[in-house]
Design an enzyme around this catalytic site. Structure first.
Site, PDB file in Angstrom:
ATOM      1  N   ASP A 207      10.052  29.091  12.246  1.00 12.80           N
ATOM      2  CA  ASP A 207      11.430  28.642  12.060  1.00 12.80           C
ATOM      3  C   ASP A 207      12.021  29.563  11.011  1.00 12.80           C
ATOM      4  O   ASP A 207      11.690  29.477   9.835  1.00 12.80           O
ATOM      5  CB  ASP A 207      11.444  27.178  11.579  1.00 12.80           C
ATOM      6  CG  ASP A 207      12.825  26.706  11.124  1.00 12.80           C
ATOM      7  OD1 ASP A 207      13.801  27.459  11.273  1.00 12.80           O
ATOM      8  OD2 ASP A 207      12.919  25.573  10.611  1.00 12.80           O
TER       9      ASP A 207
ATOM     10  N   LYS B  89      20.785  35.095   7.136  1.00 16.09           N
ATOM     11  CA  LYS B  89      20.803  34.747   8.563  1.00 16.09           C
ATOM     12  C   LYS B  89      22.238  34.684   9.096  1.00 16.09           C
ATOM     13  O   LYS B  89      22.490  34.926  10.263  1.00 16.09           O
ATOM     14  CB  LYS B  89      20.105  33.399   8.763  1.00 16.09           C
ATOM     15  CG  LYS B  89      19.974  32.958  10.203  1.00 16.09           C
ATOM     16  CD  LYS B  89      19.174  31.676  10.286  1.00 16.09           C
ATOM     17  CE  LYS B  89      19.139  31.108  11.685  1.00 16.09           C
ATOM     18  NZ  LYS B  89      18.364  29.849  11.705  1.00 16.09           N
TER      19      LYS B  89
ATOM     20  N   GLU C  42      16.716  26.239  18.467  1.00 15.09           N
ATOM     21  CA  GLU C  42      16.248  25.290  17.447  1.00 15.09           C
ATOM     22  C   GLU C  42      16.237  23.834  17.946  1.00 15.09           C
ATOM     23  O   GLU C  42      15.239  23.136  17.740  1.00 15.09           O
ATOM     24  CB  GLU C  42      17.070  25.440  16.164  1.00 15.09           C
ATOM     25  CG  GLU C  42      16.689  26.706  15.405  1.00 15.09           C
ATOM     26  CD  GLU C  42      17.677  27.084  14.302  1.00 15.09           C
ATOM     27  OE1 GLU C  42      18.546  26.264  13.961  1.00 15.09           O
ATOM     28  OE2 GLU C  42      17.563  28.212  13.796  1.00 15.09           O
TER      29      GLU C  42
ATOM     30  N   ASP D 136      21.352  18.389  13.077  1.00 16.69           N
ATOM     31  CA  ASP D 136      20.655  19.316  12.173  1.00 16.69           C
ATOM     32  C   ASP D 136      21.550  19.718  11.001  1.00 16.69           C
ATOM     33  O   ASP D 136      22.464  20.526  11.160  1.00 16.69           O
ATOM     34  CB  ASP D 136      20.210  20.550  12.978  1.00 16.69           C
ATOM     35  CG  ASP D 136      19.432  21.564  12.128  1.00 16.69           C
ATOM     36  OD1 ASP D 136      19.382  21.412  10.885  1.00 16.69           O
ATOM     37  OD2 ASP D 136      18.880  22.513  12.708  1.00 16.69           O
TER      38      ASP D 136
HETATM   39  P1  ADP Z   1      17.897  25.653   6.780  1.00 16.62           P
HETATM   40  O1  ADP Z   1      17.723  25.133   8.169  1.00 16.62           O
HETATM   41  O2  ADP Z   1      19.334  25.866   6.385  1.00 16.62           O
HETATM   42  O3  ADP Z   1      17.055  26.812   6.456  1.00 16.62           O
HETATM   43  P2  ADP Z   1      16.497  23.302   5.641  1.00 16.62           P
HETATM   44  O4  ADP Z   1      16.399  22.499   6.894  1.00 16.62           O
HETATM   45  O5  ADP Z   1      15.243  23.717   4.988  1.00 16.62           O
HETATM   46  O6  ADP Z   1      17.457  24.525   5.768  1.00 16.62           O
HETATM   47  O7  ADP Z   1      17.365  22.436   4.612  1.00 16.62           O
HETATM   48  C1  ADP Z   1      17.631  22.873   3.320  1.00 16.62           C
HETATM   49  C2  ADP Z   1      18.453  21.819   2.620  1.00 16.62           C
HETATM   50  O8  ADP Z   1      17.719  20.613   2.575  1.00 16.62           O
HETATM   51  C3  ADP Z   1      18.785  22.189   1.180  1.00 16.62           C
HETATM   52  O9  ADP Z   1      20.177  22.046   0.964  1.00 16.62           O
HETATM   53  C4  ADP Z   1      18.010  21.152   0.372  1.00 16.62           C
HETATM   54  O10 ADP Z   1      18.703  20.750  -0.780  1.00 16.62           O
HETATM   55  C5  ADP Z   1      17.912  19.992   1.333  1.00 16.62           C
HETATM   56  N1  ADP Z   1      16.784  19.110   0.995  1.00 16.62           N
HETATM   57  C6  ADP Z   1      15.464  19.366   1.111  1.00 16.62           C
HETATM   58  N2  ADP Z   1      14.735  18.313   0.667  1.00 16.62           N
HETATM   59  C7  ADP Z   1      15.615  17.372   0.251  1.00 16.62           C
HETATM   60  C8  ADP Z   1      15.499  16.053  -0.317  1.00 16.62           C
HETATM   61  N3  ADP Z   1      14.324  15.521  -0.558  1.00 16.62           N
HETATM   62  N4  ADP Z   1      16.641  15.401  -0.620  1.00 16.62           N
HETATM   63  C9  ADP Z   1      17.843  15.939  -0.379  1.00 16.62           C
HETATM   64  N5  ADP Z   1      18.023  17.156   0.150  1.00 16.62           N
HETATM   65  C10 ADP Z   1      16.927  17.877   0.466  1.00 16.62           C
HETATM   66 MG    MG Z   2      17.018  24.895  10.032  1.00 13.01          MG
END
Ligand code: ADP
Ligand code: MG
Length: 569
Positions: A6, A68, A145, A168
Site C-alpha cells: 500500500d 503521491k 485501493e 477511505d
Molecule cells: P494515507 O492513506 O493518506 O497514506 P493513512 O490511512 O495511514 O494515510 O492515514 C493517516 C492518517 O490517519 C493521519 O492523518 C493520522 O493522523 C490518522 N491516524 C492514524 N491513527 C490514528 C488514531 N489512532 N487516531 C486518529 N487518527 C489517526
Molecule cells: Mg491510504
C-alpha cells in the site's frame, strides 16, 4: 516472493501472504506503517520513513512528504542539491519496504502488487509502475485501493452481489468507492472524493481550538517564527488527536521559546469545531451513490479504510450518515495493504487462494479521436470515440471500425485518449498511431481498431486494414518521461547509486532525527538537556557497540517521551 504494498500519501505498508493469511511486515523500527517521507541528510545520505518524517519540521527544505499527490507529473522536488520526481521518491519508499520484507522473511522479493487510488489515471498508474521498477521490483499488478480493501476485509468470499461502500479517509485525501462483487469479479462501480480532506485538516481544527485557549491575541507567533510555531503546534495536535481517539479529553501541550503551553480539549469541543469538516464528508458519498445509481438502503455495508477513520467523531458521522454502524473489523489503515497481500498470494498461486477469481475494471474510458463531416462538407475533428468504456471488466478487448473521411486518403491517423469527455481536448492524450491505406474514394476503406486492456494497465492497440491485409500492433505509452528500457535502466542505476542510510541504522537515525526536532522545539534548560543527550548518543554510536547503542537509544527515547508525550506514529 511477491509482496503486497500500500503506497500511501501519508503512510505505506508492505505485506506478504503466509500460511493462508495476509501478514503485515514490520519495518526496522518495528512499525507496520512506514511514513511516505524522504529526507536528505547534511552528508547527502537518504533517509526514508520515520526518520525522514521527524525531519519535516527541522529540515523542511531537505524533506519530501505527500509526493503521491504529484505522481504522474514531471514536477521535481528539490531536496538540498538534488531534485527528485514523485516516482523516484516513491521508488525510495518502495525500496525501503522491499528491504524490510527481505530482512523479515529472509528471502528475496522479486515482485510486488501495488495499490493505487481508483481514480488514478493512466499517467499516474504508469508512474507507479515505473516507481516499482526503479526500486528493482517486478510490478505484477496494480490493484485499486478500494478493491484491495474489499479483499482485506474478505468481502470477495461472500456469495451475495450486494454492493458496499468503501469510505477511505487518510492523512490528506478522502476517497469513496462503491464496490460490487459478483461471481468473483470485484468491480469498482463508482468513485468520488475530496483530495484536500484528511487527518491533517483535523489537526488544523485542533490547533485553532488550542490557539483560542492559549494565545487568543496571536502574540506568540510573530513574523518569521509563525511557521515554526505552526509546525510545533501541528505536531502537538497530531498527538492530542490520537489521544482523543481513546479518551474523552486530552491535553494539547507544547513548549515554545522555553515556556510550556497547554490546553485541555474535550472530545465534544473537538467534534463541534470539526463539524464543517464532517459536513464535507457527505458530498462525495452522495456523488458516488448517484454515479452508480445505487440507493443507500441497497448497500450491504460500509467499510472503513484510512487511519483518520479511527477518530470516533468520524465514526459517529458515518453512523449518522448511513443510519447504521460501519464495518470496523480491521484496523482501517491496514486493510488496503492486507488486501494487496491476498492479491500477491493469488499471483503466487498460494493453495489457500486457488478458489478465488479476481477481476478488475478499467477505471476510465479509452478511445480515439474521430471526426465527422459538417454541413459545409468540411471535416470537424476532436470528437472522442470510446472503444473500451469505463468500468469494463478487464482483461477486455473491443473492436471498432472506422472509414476514411477523405477521397484518396493515404494515411489514417488515430490519436488515442483516455477520459470521459466528448471533446478530446478535455481528455488525456496517450499516443498517436498511423497506418497507410490505399487511395480510394472516402468511406470505401475501412480500418479495424482493436483495443486490448489488461489488468496491469497496459493498452495494446491492433490496427488492421482488411483491404491490404496490413496489421500493426502498438503498446500505447503515456508519452513523455515514459522512457525506453535503457532509459529506465539508467535511472534505476542512478537511484541505486544514491547513498541510502543503512537499514540496520534506521532506528538510530529516527531517534536522532526526533532528538534534533525536539532540540529545535525546546529552549533553555530543556534544549541544553536534549543537546547533551544528542552528544552522548553520538559518542555511543561512534563506538559501535551494539549493546550500548540499544541501551542508550532506549534512554534517549524515554527522555524525549517525557518531554513531549509519546511518539506520534
Ligand atoms: P494515507 O492513506 O493518506 O497514506 P493513512 O490511512 O495511514 O494515510 O492515514 C493517516 C492518517 O490517519 C493521519 O492523518 C493520522 O493522523 C490518522 N491516524 C492514524 N491513527 C490514528 C488514531 N489512532 N487516531 C486518529 N487518527 C489517526
Ligand atoms: Mg491510504
Amino acid at each position: 516472493m511477491i509482496v503486497g504494498i500500500d503506497l500511501g500519501t501519508t503512510n505505506s505498508a508492505v505485506t506478504i501472504f503466509r500460511d493462508g493469511a495476509p501478514v503485515l511486515v514490520p519495518n526496522s523500527l518495528g512499525d507496520v506503517l512506514t511514513p511516505s517521507a524522504v529526507s536528505v541528510t547534511d552528508k547527502g545520505a537518504l533517509l526514508v520513513g520515520m526518520a525522514a518524517r521527524e525531519r519535516q519540521s527541522t529540515h523542511p527544505t531537505m524533506t519530501a512528504t505527500a509526493f503521491k499527490r504529484l505522481m504522474g507529473t514531471q514536477k521535481k522536488l528539490a531536496l538540498g542539491r538534488r531534485a527528485f520526481s514523485a516516482e523516484e521518491l516513491s521508488a525510495l519508499v518502495l525500496g525501503s519496504l522491499k528491504a524490510d520484507a527481505e530482512a523479515w522473511a529472509g528471502e528475496p522479493v522479486t515482485g510486488a502488487v501495488i495499490t493505487v487510488p481508483a481514480y488514478f489515471n493512466d499517467h499516474q498508474r504508469k508512474a507507479t509502475r515505473r516507481a516499482g521498477e526503479l526500486a528493482g521490483l517486478k510490478v505484477e499488478r496494480l490493484v485499486n485501493e478500494p478493491t484491495a480493501a474489499a479483499l482485506g476485509y474478505g468481502i470477495h468470499e461472500r456469495g451475495d452481489r450486494e454492493p458496499f461502500l468503501v469510505f477511505d479517509l487518510g492523512g490528506g485525501t478522502f476517497d469513496v468507492s462503491i464496490v460490487e462483487v459478483f461471481e468473483g469479479v470485484v468491480e469498482v462501480r463508482a468513485s468520488a472524493g475530496d483530495n484536500r480532506l484528511g487527518g491533517e485538516d483535523f489537526n488544523d481544527i485542533l490547533t485553532a481550538v488550542a490557539r483560542e485557549a492559549i494565545d487568543p491575541a496571536g502574540a506568540l507567533a510573530r513574523g518569521a517564527k509563525a511557521s515554526m510555531l505552526a509546525e510545533v503546534m501541528r505536531a502537538a495536535a497530531e498527538r492530542t488527536r490520537r489521544k482523543l481517539t481513546d479518551a474523552d479529553e486530552a491535553e494539547l501541550s507544547f513548549v515554545w521559546e522555553g515556556k510550556p503551553y497547554s490546553a485541555t480539549i474535550t472530545a465534544d469541543a473537538f467534534e463541534k469545531a470539526a463539524e464543517p469538516l464532517l459536513q464535507r464528508l457527505r458530498d462525495p458519498v452522495l456523488r458516488s451513490l448517484r454515479d452508480s445509481n445505487i440507493r443507500v438502503d441497497n448497500l450491504s455495508e460500509i467499510v472503513l479504510v484510512g487511519g483518520a477513520t479511527r477518530m470516533p467523531i468520524v465514526r459517529r458521522a458515518v453512523t449518522r450518515m448511513f443510519g447504521r454502524f460501519p464495518n470496523t473489523a480491521l484496523h482501517a489503515d491496514h486493510a488496503v495493504a492486507l488486501g494487496a497481500a491476498v492479491q500477491a498470494g493469488l499471483k503466487q498461486r498460494d493453495a489457500a487462494l486457488q478458489e478465488i477469481r479476481l477481476t478488475d475494471v478499467c477505471p476510465f474510458t479509452l478511445g480515439v479521436e474521430t471526426g465527422r463531416r459538417d454541413t459545409k462538407g468540411g471535416i470537424q475533428m476532436g470528437i472522442f470515440s470510446p472503444i473500451i468504456e469505463r468500468n469494463t471488466v478487464v482483461p477486455a478487448s473491443r473492436v471498432h471500425y472506422f472509414g476514411t473521411l477523405e477521397d484518396n486518403q493515404r494515411i489514417v491517423r488515430f490519436n488515442v485518449y483516455q477520459g470521459e469527455a466528448r471533446n478530446v481536448a478535455e481528455n488525456i492524450h496517450l499516443d498517436q498511431l498511423e497506418v497507410p491505406v490505399p487511395p480510394k474514394p472516402r468511406g470505401e476503406i475501412v480500418v479495424e481498431v482493436r483495443f486490448s486492456y489488461d489488468p496491469s494497465g497496459l493498452l495494446e492497440v491492433d490496427i488492421a486494414v482488411p483491404a491490404t491485409g496490413l496489421r500493426q500492433q502498438w503498446i500505447v505509452s503515456s508519452g513523455e518521461g515514459d522512457g525506453s528500457p535503457e532509459d529506465l535502466e539508467r535511472r534505476r542505476a542512478a537511484l541505486a547509486a544514491l547513498k541510502v542510510h543503512p537499514r540496520d541504522d534506521a532506528v538510530n537515525a529516527a531517534t536522532l532525527a526526533r532528538a534534533e526536532r525536539c532540540y529545535e522545539g525546546f529552549l533553555g534548560d530543556h534544549r541544553q538537556y536534549i543537546g547533551e543527550i544528542i552528544t552522548a548518543f553520538h559518542e555511543v554510536l561512534d563506538r559501535q557497540e551494539s549493546h550500548a547503542i540499544t541501551e542508550m537509544r532506549a534512554q534517549v527515547e524515554s527522555a524525549l517521551d517525557q518531554l513531549e508525550g509519546e511518539r506520534f506514529l
